[in-house]
Write a protein that holds these residues in place. Sequence first.
Motif, PDB file in Angstrom:
ATOM      1  N   VAL A   1       0.801  -1.153   0.074  1.00 49.10           N
ATOM      2  CA  VAL A   1       0.025  -0.066   0.249  1.00 49.10           C
ATOM      3  C   VAL A   1       0.979   1.176   0.093  1.00 49.10           C
ATOM      4  O   VAL A   1       0.574   1.986  -0.821  1.00 49.10           O
ATOM      5  CB  VAL A   1      -0.850  -0.061   1.138  1.00 49.10           C
ATOM      6  N   TYR A   2       1.962   1.372   1.193  1.00 50.55           N
ATOM      7  CA  TYR A   2       2.695   2.400   1.073  1.00 50.55           C
ATOM      8  C   TYR A   2       3.403   2.666  -0.191  1.00 50.55           C
ATOM      9  O   TYR A   2       3.563   3.984  -0.760  1.00 50.55           O
ATOM     10  CB  TYR A   2       3.545   2.234   2.047  1.00 50.55           C
ATOM     11  N   TYR A   3       3.920   1.730  -0.548  1.00 50.61           N
ATOM     12  CA  TYR A   3       4.979   1.823  -2.138  1.00 50.61           C
ATOM     13  C   TYR A   3       4.184   2.356  -3.270  1.00 50.61           C
ATOM     14  O   TYR A   3       4.294   2.846  -4.041  1.00 50.61           O
ATOM     15  CB  TYR A   3       5.822   0.899  -2.286  1.00 50.61           C
ATOM     16  N   SER A   4       2.752   1.709  -3.266  1.00 54.91           N
ATOM     17  CA  SER A   4       1.776   2.111  -4.576  1.00 54.91           C
ATOM     18  C   SER A   4       1.597   3.378  -4.407  1.00 54.91           C
ATOM     19  O   SER A   4       1.493   4.214  -5.387  1.00 54.91           O
ATOM     20  CB  SER A   4       0.699   1.186  -4.373  1.00 54.91           C
ATOM     21  N   ALA A   5       1.614   4.153  -3.230  1.00 56.91           N
ATOM     22  CA  ALA A   5       1.302   5.711  -3.090  1.00 56.91           C
ATOM     23  C   ALA A   5       2.409   6.448  -3.339  1.00 56.91           C
ATOM     24  O   ALA A   5       2.293   7.480  -3.932  1.00 56.91           O
ATOM     25  CB  ALA A   5       0.867   5.727  -1.569  1.00 56.91           C
ATOM     26  N   LEU A   6       3.758   5.877  -2.739  1.00 57.34           N
ATOM     27  CA  LEU A   6       4.697   6.477  -3.350  1.00 57.34           C
ATOM     28  C   LEU A   6       5.132   6.829  -5.031  1.00 57.34           C
ATOM     29  O   LEU A   6       5.177   7.874  -5.307  1.00 57.34           O
ATOM     30  CB  LEU A   6       6.054   5.826  -2.740  1.00 57.34           C
ATOM     31  N   VAL A   7       4.926   5.616  -5.442  1.00 58.59           N
ATOM     32  CA  VAL A   7       5.003   5.625  -7.048  1.00 58.59           C
ATOM     33  C   VAL A   7       3.906   6.483  -7.878  1.00 58.59           C
ATOM     34  O   VAL A   7       4.307   7.231  -8.410  1.00 58.59           O
ATOM     35  CB  VAL A   7       4.956   4.337  -7.609  1.00 58.59           C
ATOM     36  N   SER A   8       2.816   6.339  -7.003  1.00 63.49           N
ATOM     37  CA  SER A   8       1.588   7.098  -7.707  1.00 63.49           C
ATOM     38  C   SER A   8       1.964   8.440  -7.568  1.00 63.49           C
ATOM     39  O   SER A   8       1.549   9.342  -8.498  1.00 63.49           O
ATOM     40  CB  SER A   8       0.355   6.559  -6.769  1.00 63.49           C
ATOM     41  N   GLY A   9       2.160   8.959  -6.527  1.00 63.83           N
ATOM     42  CA  GLY A   9       2.602  10.252  -6.261  1.00 63.83           C
ATOM     43  C   GLY A   9       3.462  11.006  -7.134  1.00 63.83           C
ATOM     44  O   GLY A   9       3.356  12.161  -7.710  1.00 63.83           O
ATOM     45  N   ILE A  10       4.487  10.321  -7.273  1.00 65.80           N
ATOM     46  CA  ILE A  10       5.619  10.674  -8.484  1.00 65.80           C
ATOM     47  C   ILE A  10       5.128  10.616  -9.634  1.00 65.80           C
ATOM     48  O   ILE A  10       5.102  11.678 -10.458  1.00 65.80           O
ATOM     49  CB  ILE A  10       6.946   9.827  -8.385  1.00 65.80           C
ATOM     50  N   GLU A  11       4.352   9.846 -10.176  1.00 64.04           N
ATOM     51  CA  GLU A  11       3.677   9.616 -11.602  1.00 64.04           C
ATOM     52  C   GLU A  11       2.469  10.751 -11.534  1.00 64.04           C
ATOM     53  O   GLU A  11       2.733  11.521 -12.746  1.00 64.04           O
ATOM     54  CB  GLU A  11       2.920   8.305 -11.683  1.00 64.04           C
ATOM     55  N   PHE A  12       1.978  10.928 -10.441  1.00 62.16           N
ATOM     56  CA  PHE A  12       0.793  12.114 -10.652  1.00 62.16           C
ATOM     57  C   PHE A  12       1.524  13.222 -10.732  1.00 62.16           C
ATOM     58  O   PHE A  12       0.999  14.295 -11.589  1.00 62.16           O
ATOM     59  CB  PHE A  12      -0.153  11.965  -9.445  1.00 62.16           C
ATOM     60  N   ILE A  13       2.496  13.745 -10.216  1.00 66.71           N
ATOM     61  CA  ILE A  13       3.236  14.932 -10.328  1.00 66.71           C
ATOM     62  C   ILE A  13       3.673  15.139 -11.632  1.00 66.71           C
ATOM     63  O   ILE A  13       3.596  16.287 -12.261  1.00 66.71           O
ATOM     64  CB  ILE A  13       4.279  15.043  -9.435  1.00 66.71           C
ATOM     65  N   LYS A  14       4.338  14.188 -12.133  1.00 63.80           N
ATOM     66  CA  LYS A  14       4.789  14.295 -13.746  1.00 63.80           C
ATOM     67  C   LYS A  14       3.752  14.507 -14.448  1.00 63.80           C
ATOM     68  O   LYS A  14       4.022  15.015 -15.669  1.00 63.80           O
ATOM     69  CB  LYS A  14       5.527  12.942 -14.144  1.00 63.80           C
ATOM     70  N   ASN A  15       2.445  14.156 -14.212  1.00 64.41           N
ATOM     71  CA  ASN A  15       1.391  14.599 -15.054  1.00 64.41           C
ATOM     72  C   ASN A  15       0.487  15.663 -14.725  1.00 64.41           C
ATOM     73  O   ASN A  15      -0.464  15.878 -15.254  1.00 64.41           O
ATOM     74  CB  ASN A  15       0.559  13.175 -15.188  1.00 64.41           C
TER      75      ASN A  15
ATOM     76  N   ALA B   1       2.236   8.469   2.514  1.00 61.49           N
ATOM     77  CA  ALA B   1       3.289   8.392   1.455  1.00 61.49           C
ATOM     78  C   ALA B   1       2.697   9.516   0.608  1.00 61.49           C
ATOM     79  O   ALA B   1       3.593  10.316   0.020  1.00 61.49           O
ATOM     80  CB  ALA B   1       2.868   6.713   0.765  1.00 61.49           C
ATOM     81  N   LEU B   2       1.491   9.620   0.093  1.00 61.79           N
ATOM     82  CA  LEU B   2       1.248  10.556  -0.845  1.00 61.79           C
ATOM     83  C   LEU B   2       0.933  12.050  -0.450  1.00 61.79           C
ATOM     84  O   LEU B   2       1.766  12.992  -1.144  1.00 61.79           O
ATOM     85  CB  LEU B   2      -0.141  10.168  -1.413  1.00 61.79           C
TER      86      LEU B   2
ATOM     87  N   GLU C   1      13.687   8.967  -7.134  1.00 67.96           N
ATOM     88  CA  GLU C   1      12.974   8.386  -7.707  1.00 67.96           C
ATOM     89  C   GLU C   1      13.571   6.861  -8.107  1.00 67.96           C
ATOM     90  O   GLU C   1      12.944   5.836  -8.034  1.00 67.96           O
ATOM     91  CB  GLU C   1      12.630   8.733  -9.144  1.00 67.96           C
ATOM     92  N   GLU C   2      14.955   6.662  -8.445  1.00 67.59           N
ATOM     93  CA  GLU C   2      15.476   5.450  -8.603  1.00 67.59           C
ATOM     94  C   GLU C   2      15.297   4.507  -7.539  1.00 67.59           C
ATOM     95  O   GLU C   2      15.068   3.195  -7.648  1.00 67.59           O
ATOM     96  CB  GLU C   2      17.055   5.860  -8.783  1.00 67.59           C
ATOM     97  N   LYS C   3      15.764   4.844  -6.377  1.00 68.07           N
ATOM     98  CA  LYS C   3      15.449   3.950  -5.164  1.00 68.07           C
ATOM     99  C   LYS C   3      14.179   3.669  -4.926  1.00 68.07           C
ATOM    100  O   LYS C   3      13.752   2.255  -4.624  1.00 68.07           O
ATOM    101  CB  LYS C   3      16.086   4.779  -3.911  1.00 68.07           C
ATOM    102  N   ILE C   4      13.146   4.383  -4.974  1.00 68.76           N
ATOM    103  CA  ILE C   4      11.777   3.953  -4.683  1.00 68.76           C
ATOM    104  C   ILE C   4      11.382   3.149  -5.986  1.00 68.76           C
ATOM    105  O   ILE C   4      10.643   2.265  -5.611  1.00 68.76           O
ATOM    106  CB  ILE C   4      10.781   5.346  -4.620  1.00 68.76           C
ATOM    107  N   TYR C   5      11.596   3.428  -7.307  1.00 63.66           N
ATOM    108  CA  TYR C   5      11.219   2.339  -8.284  1.00 63.66           C
ATOM    109  C   TYR C   5      11.926   1.133  -8.129  1.00 63.66           C
ATOM    110  O   TYR C   5      11.346  -0.047  -8.450  1.00 63.66           O
ATOM    111  CB  TYR C   5      11.251   3.001  -9.706  1.00 63.66           C
ATOM    112  N   LYS C   6      13.180   1.115  -7.552  1.00 61.64           N
ATOM    113  CA  LYS C   6      13.795  -0.237  -7.629  1.00 61.64           C
ATOM    114  C   LYS C   6      13.172  -1.024  -6.465  1.00 61.64           C
ATOM    115  O   LYS C   6      12.999  -2.094  -6.599  1.00 61.64           O
ATOM    116  CB  LYS C   6      15.128   0.035  -7.307  1.00 61.64           C
ATOM    117  N   GLU C   7      12.722  -0.449  -5.313  1.00 61.50           N
ATOM    118  CA  GLU C   7      11.916  -1.177  -4.401  1.00 61.50           C
ATOM    119  C   GLU C   7      10.558  -1.736  -4.821  1.00 61.50           C
ATOM    120  O   GLU C   7      10.375  -2.717  -4.483  1.00 61.50           O
ATOM    121  CB  GLU C   7      11.886  -0.202  -3.054  1.00 61.50           C
ATOM    122  N   SER C   8      10.026  -0.554  -5.348  1.00 58.81           N
ATOM    123  CA  SER C   8       8.732  -1.060  -6.153  1.00 58.81           C
ATOM    124  C   SER C   8       8.764  -2.251  -7.023  1.00 58.81           C
ATOM    125  O   SER C   8       7.664  -3.037  -6.977  1.00 58.81           O
ATOM    126  CB  SER C   8       7.902   0.198  -6.583  1.00 58.81           C
TER     127      SER C   8
END
Length: 430
Positions: free
Chosen positions: A99-113, A138-139, A409-416
């Motif tokens: 749950v936590y990492y889904s929100a971290l990744v989503s937050g980054i992706e939402f910001i990019k968009n 996370a978010l 971003e690299e660290k978060i995406y590697k873990e996800s």
Amino acid sequence: MIKALINVNIFNFDSLKEKSYVLFDKQIIEVGSMENFKGADEVYDCNNQILMPGLVNCHSHIYSTFARGWITEFNPKSFVDLLEQMWWKLDKVLDEKDVYYSALVSGIEFIKNGVTTVVDHHASGKKIKGSLNLLKSALCDQIGIRGVFCFESSDRFPIDECVEENIEFSEIHSTMTSGLFGMHACLTLSDESLKKIADKSKGMPIHIHVGESDEDNIENIKNFNKTPIERLEEHGLLRENSILSHCIYLSENDMDILKKYKVYVALNPTSNFNNAVGLADVLELEKREIKCILGNDGLGFNLTRDMVNLMFGMHLRYKNPTAYSLGNIKKIIENNYEYASNILGCKLGKIEEGYEADFLTLEYTAPTPITEDNLFGHFFYGMLDNFKPKNVWCNGEIKLKDYKVLHDEEKIYKESTQIAREIWEKCKEK
């Protein structure tokens, strides 16, 4: 500390103010012409970029982050088959870390968009209690965008835990985060569960899927002799500021019922295309003054794709290229800001004094003249054709700078990526 954006062309969807500046901290303090700019503690020179409000996504599923690239046994003959063979496999194995990492990744992706506010509809079978606070941590707290959260209560899960999670999270409220009472769909909720939700939620606005496929109607009529809308009304759940997502399969009576309540219908055209379930009769909803908002149902993170698909989808639905206009799209966008402002208790959606400092910049060079009459056309057919924010701010803090997010971003995406592998293995075991 007072910050300033200078040399911006301010786009408020219905106006363009060229050669302008904006003073802000968490909120916008002042907007004016560059000739009147007197300085600030921190200055960003935007070099004639377009400045516009950050976007609001009014229906998402952050947990769907880990569906990207997932290959599972999949041969659906109906929409419920699709849920059972894919989405219900995924959501029931999700735990705290997922749950936590889904929100971290989503937050980054939402910001990019360019999305700075998200209304999320969450499910995680291994982590119900405390899951919404994980999303918030996370978010909102770490990534730094606004979030409105709920857990989709369903008889697929322990219903009492779902109810408690929604109610407990609703006690957390700020301009950065708030809660709704989440329900999956009447399709997966008994009358006993609806009564329990109605009794314990004490007037909270709900967030629920309605009529996404005709099976929602068929099963409810077969088992309860009522449509989903009729069941929600019977239990007193059609409350002000509630979100009813999809609403593709509504009867005339259903729409007449909705007209009596100050609810919002969340449209998700791209997801509806993908799931082959059809499109809502948006003109009929609007004719009855039922307000429509826009989400993406967790299919990616680019809300502007849904703006485009809504317009073109309505042209196809009504077999008329003028049935649904730029004005209709503009109204939907305005409704998104209105809804998020209502729930969070702040002012979103304009670059004006007193509004939250949530905005983005775009590099856009028009190949044709821009006038007051064609301004929104440039937005829809020009800016949205290659929508890539260069800079994004939320709550006065920069989140994307020169196309780069300010997180590891690299660290978060590697873990996800490792988490995704584990989730997919768990899904195979079910």
